[in-house]
Design a protein around this motif. Structure first.
Motif, PDB file in Angstrom:
ATOM      1  N   ALA A   1       2.379 -28.515   0.297  1.00 41.19           N
ATOM      2  CA  ALA A   1       3.227 -29.434  -0.451  1.00 41.19           C
ATOM      3  C   ALA A   1       4.573 -29.617   0.240  1.00 41.19           C
ATOM      4  O   ALA A   1       5.083 -30.737   0.369  1.00 41.19           O
ATOM      5  CB  ALA A   1       3.424 -28.919  -1.874  1.00 41.19           C
ATOM      6  N   ALA A   2       5.168 -28.528   0.698  1.00 41.79           N
ATOM      7  CA  ALA A   2       6.457 -28.608   1.389  1.00 41.79           C
ATOM      8  C   ALA A   2       6.334 -29.409   2.682  1.00 41.79           C
ATOM      9  O   ALA A   2       7.215 -30.218   3.017  1.00 41.79           O
ATOM     10  CB  ALA A   2       6.988 -27.210   1.666  1.00 41.79           C
ATOM     11  N   CYS A   3       5.256 -29.189   3.417  1.00 39.58           N
ATOM     12  CA  CYS A   3       5.056 -29.919   4.666  1.00 39.58           C
ATOM     13  C   CYS A   3       4.850 -31.412   4.410  1.00 39.58           C
ATOM     14  O   CYS A   3       5.321 -32.256   5.187  1.00 39.58           O
ATOM     15  CB  CYS A   3       3.869 -29.341   5.426  1.00 39.58           C
ATOM     16  N   LEU A   4       4.158 -31.761   3.346  1.00 40.46           N
ATOM     17  CA  LEU A   4       4.002 -33.165   2.975  1.00 40.46           C
ATOM     18  C   LEU A   4       5.350 -33.759   2.554  1.00 40.46           C
ATOM     19  O   LEU A   4       5.687 -34.888   2.916  1.00 40.46           O
ATOM     20  CB  LEU A   4       2.994 -33.296   1.838  1.00 40.46           C
ATOM     21  N   LYS A   5       6.109 -32.988   1.799  1.00 40.20           N
ATOM     22  CA  LYS A   5       7.422 -33.430   1.347  1.00 40.20           C
ATOM     23  C   LYS A   5       8.329 -33.751   2.533  1.00 40.20           C
ATOM     24  O   LYS A   5       9.043 -34.754   2.545  1.00 40.20           O
ATOM     25  CB  LYS A   5       8.053 -32.325   0.497  1.00 40.20           C
ATOM     26  N   GLU A   6       8.295 -32.884   3.532  1.00 40.55           N
ATOM     27  CA  GLU A   6       9.118 -33.090   4.721  1.00 40.55           C
ATOM     28  C   GLU A   6       8.724 -34.363   5.466  1.00 40.55           C
ATOM     29  O   GLU A   6       9.544 -34.930   6.183  1.00 40.55           O
ATOM     30  CB  GLU A   6       8.991 -31.886   5.653  1.00 40.55           C
ATOM     31  N   ARG A   7       7.495 -34.812   5.282  1.00 43.08           N
ATOM     32  CA  ARG A   7       7.014 -36.010   5.971  1.00 43.08           C
ATOM     33  C   ARG A   7       7.006 -37.237   5.075  1.00 43.08           C
ATOM     34  O   ARG A   7       6.484 -38.292   5.459  1.00 43.08           O
ATOM     35  CB  ARG A   7       5.602 -35.747   6.527  1.00 43.08           C
ATOM     36  N   GLY A   8       7.542 -37.103   3.861  1.00 42.59           N
ATOM     37  CA  GLY A   8       7.664 -38.253   2.970  1.00 42.59           C
ATOM     38  C   GLY A   8       6.381 -38.688   2.300  1.00 42.59           C
ATOM     39  O   GLY A   8       6.262 -39.847   1.881  1.00 42.59           O
TER      40      GLY A   8
ATOM     41  N   SER B   1       0.069 -21.047   6.735  1.00 46.84           N
ATOM     42  CA  SER B   1       1.153 -21.878   7.272  1.00 46.84           C
ATOM     43  C   SER B   1       0.642 -22.789   8.386  1.00 46.84           C
ATOM     44  O   SER B   1       1.029 -23.961   8.470  1.00 46.84           O
ATOM     45  CB  SER B   1       2.285 -20.991   7.784  1.00 46.84           C
ATOM     46  N   ILE B   2      -0.213 -22.257   9.233  1.00 50.98           N
ATOM     47  CA  ILE B   2      -0.785 -23.071  10.311  1.00 50.98           C
ATOM     48  C   ILE B   2      -1.618 -24.208   9.734  1.00 50.98           C
ATOM     49  O   ILE B   2      -1.489 -25.374  10.131  1.00 50.98           O
ATOM     50  CB  ILE B   2      -1.625 -22.195  11.254  1.00 50.98           C
ATOM     51  N   ASP B   3      -2.485 -23.889   8.773  1.00 51.87           N
ATOM     52  CA  ASP B   3      -3.288 -24.915   8.098  1.00 51.87           C
ATOM     53  C   ASP B   3      -2.406 -25.986   7.468  1.00 51.87           C
ATOM     54  O   ASP B   3      -2.659 -27.187   7.601  1.00 51.87           O
ATOM     55  CB  ASP B   3      -4.138 -24.280   6.994  1.00 51.87           C
ATOM     56  N   ALA B   4      -1.383 -25.553   6.744  1.00 53.72           N
ATOM     57  CA  ALA B   4      -0.532 -26.472   5.994  1.00 53.72           C
ATOM     58  C   ALA B   4       0.105 -27.511   6.903  1.00 53.72           C
ATOM     59  O   ALA B   4       0.152 -28.703   6.580  1.00 53.72           O
ATOM     60  CB  ALA B   4       0.539 -25.690   5.242  1.00 53.72           C
ATOM     61  N   GLN B   5       0.583 -27.065   8.035  1.00 46.78           N
ATOM     62  CA  GLN B   5       1.243 -27.996   8.949  1.00 46.78           C
ATOM     63  C   GLN B   5       0.244 -28.963   9.578  1.00 46.78           C
ATOM     64  O   GLN B   5       0.545 -30.153   9.739  1.00 46.78           O
ATOM     65  CB  GLN B   5       1.986 -27.194  10.018  1.00 46.78           C
ATOM     66  N   ARG B   6      -0.938 -28.495   9.899  1.00 43.27           N
ATOM     67  CA  ARG B   6      -1.958 -29.376  10.464  1.00 43.27           C
ATOM     68  C   ARG B   6      -2.414 -30.421   9.452  1.00 43.27           C
ATOM     69  O   ARG B   6      -2.557 -31.608   9.774  1.00 43.27           O
ATOM     70  CB  ARG B   6      -3.157 -28.544  10.938  1.00 43.27           C
ATOM     71  N   VAL B   7      -2.655 -29.978   8.220  1.00 44.93           N
ATOM     72  CA  VAL B   7      -3.122 -30.893   7.180  1.00 44.93           C
ATOM     73  C   VAL B   7      -2.057 -31.939   6.878  1.00 44.93           C
ATOM     74  O   VAL B   7      -2.350 -33.147   6.798  1.00 44.93           O
ATOM     75  CB  VAL B   7      -3.488 -30.105   5.906  1.00 44.93           C
ATOM     76  N   ALA B   8      -0.817 -31.517   6.696  1.00 47.81           N
ATOM     77  CA  ALA B   8       0.261 -32.454   6.366  1.00 47.81           C
ATOM     78  C   ALA B   8       0.467 -33.468   7.485  1.00 47.81           C
ATOM     79  O   ALA B   8       0.681 -34.661   7.230  1.00 47.81           O
ATOM     80  CB  ALA B   8       1.552 -31.685   6.104  1.00 47.81           C
ATOM     81  N   GLU B   9       0.415 -33.016   8.724  1.00 45.55           N
ATOM     82  CA  GLU B   9       0.592 -33.930   9.856  1.00 45.55           C
ATOM     83  C   GLU B   9      -0.519 -34.977   9.894  1.00 45.55           C
ATOM     84  O   GLU B   9      -0.273 -36.167  10.136  1.00 45.55           O
ATOM     85  CB  GLU B   9       0.617 -33.136  11.157  1.00 45.55           C
TER      86      GLU B   9
END
Length: 358
Positions: free
Chosen positions: A45-52, A331-339
């Motif tokens: 959620a945080a990673c998605l938030k950072e990407r709008g 954390s690794i998963d979260a960043q890949r999914v959000a990107e």
């Protein structure tokens, strides 16, 4: 005929959500739906938030980090250094020790959610999720409403429900029998004769806690207790192994069957116990409600492809926190999914902006 839906914005207030929920129409979510508000769900959620990218988190319990808050014992500490357990875009406060306590980690999760303005919808237990190929959307049915979304993220983790062993006679035992998910403090067992079944981190830590509270503890193990390189463990974990010879003098072999007053072990000897604690772990429950058979393995509830190829399925299906690598893997998963989702989101919104030009 097009299906009528209600729309919900990302986090613009519960009034919008409850207004949508008050109708019987499916609720349309413009961004991904995330299942689970534990560390994995918060991280993505945080990673998605950072990407709008807007999102909605559905959480079946009443709080974030429910496994840590509701189902862990009081003396629990992280078994790895905090540097490897931090979530994306926010470190632990400097005053937190190298191996945070249970409460320190819960406080970190709460601060993390507040910092990124993450507001899950609580007490929303998902009953089923299925991809509707005709519509091109995921249909997510909770105990209160149905949600439609283009992207669907499973972040319920590897420890969704307790594993309860099917040992002969277990229902015949007349004493107290609990899983570690209900264990809180060794003081509750002071003076008792207690059998702990299972010798993982929880089994060892709870055994030590019981010993420190004057319980007579037997630890039932199927194999030899093994310890990895002491330098890779938290000091308290390595201490458990060193103290076993001093405090826990009764390591027994596996349980053959339970009796009304105790247990019979595989070597034939029988003992009586006041209480039994099942340190038999947890498992994923994804396949009980996710209606697909390609991405997740029906047998163990993990993605079929191991890390690092475990995070993306078909039709907008993603997983976070099924890496067998703890919080670092999440954390690794979260960043890949959000990107990946942000790339699609930005592409689609760009086309919408171009089409709306005069």
């Amino acid at each position: 005929m097009a299906m009528q839906t209600s729309a919900i914005q990302e986090d613009k207030g519960n009034g919008i959500f409850h207004k949508a929920m008050s109708s019987e129409k499916p609720v349309w979510i413009p961004g991904p739906v995330i299942i689970g508000a534990g560390p994995s769900g918060l991280a993505v959620a945080a990673c998605l938030k950072e990407r709008g990218v807007p999102f909605l988190i559905l959480e079946k319990e009443r709080c974030i980090g429910s496994l840590w808050t509701l189902k862990t014992y009081n003396r629990l500490q992280l078994h790895l250094p905090k540097e490897t357990c931090k979530l994306p875009h926010m470190p632990f406060p400097p005053e937190v020790p190298a191996y945070p306590t249970k409460q320190q980690f819960i406080s970190y999760l709460e601060a993390y959610a507040k910092h990124f303005a993450i507001e899950p919808m609580f007490r929303q237990e998902v009953q089923s999720a299925i991809y509707d190929a005709r519509m091109g959307f995921w249909r997510v049915q909770s105990n209160e409403s149905e949600f439609l979304c283009r992207w669907f993220i499973v972040a319920t983790g590897e420890n969704a429900e307790p594993v309860l062993p099917n040992i002969e006679g277990i229902s015949d035992f007349k004493g107290s029998l609990i899983h570690t998910s209900r264990y809180k403090d060794g003081a509750d067992f002071k003076g008792q004769k207690v059998l702990v079944v299972g010798c993982g981190n929880s089994g060892m830590e709870i055994s030590l806690d019981l010993c420190n509270n004057d319980a007579q503890v037997s630890l039932a193990v199927r194999d030899k207790v093994k310890c990895s390189d002491p330098g890779s463990l938290a000091p308290n974990v390595y201490l458990y192994v060193l103290l076993f010879q001093l405090l826990l003098k009764h390591v027994v072999c596996g349980v053959q069957r339970f009796t009304a007053s105790g247990a019979e072990f595989v070597d034939g000897h029988v003992e009586n116990f006041d209480s039994v604690i099942l340190a038999t772990g947890y498992r994923s429950n994804v396949t009980s409600w996710l209606k697909e058979d390609n991405f997740f393995n029906e047998k163990d509830g993990y993605p079929r492809n191991p890390f690092p190829d475990n995070w993306k399925g078909k039709n907008g299906l993603y997983s976070v926190g099924f890496t067998r690598r703890g919080l670092l893997g999440s954390s690794i998963d979260a960043q890949r999914v959000a990107e990946d989702i942000a790339r699609q989101w930005n592409c689609e919104t760009k086309h919408l902006r171009i089409e709306s030009l005069p």
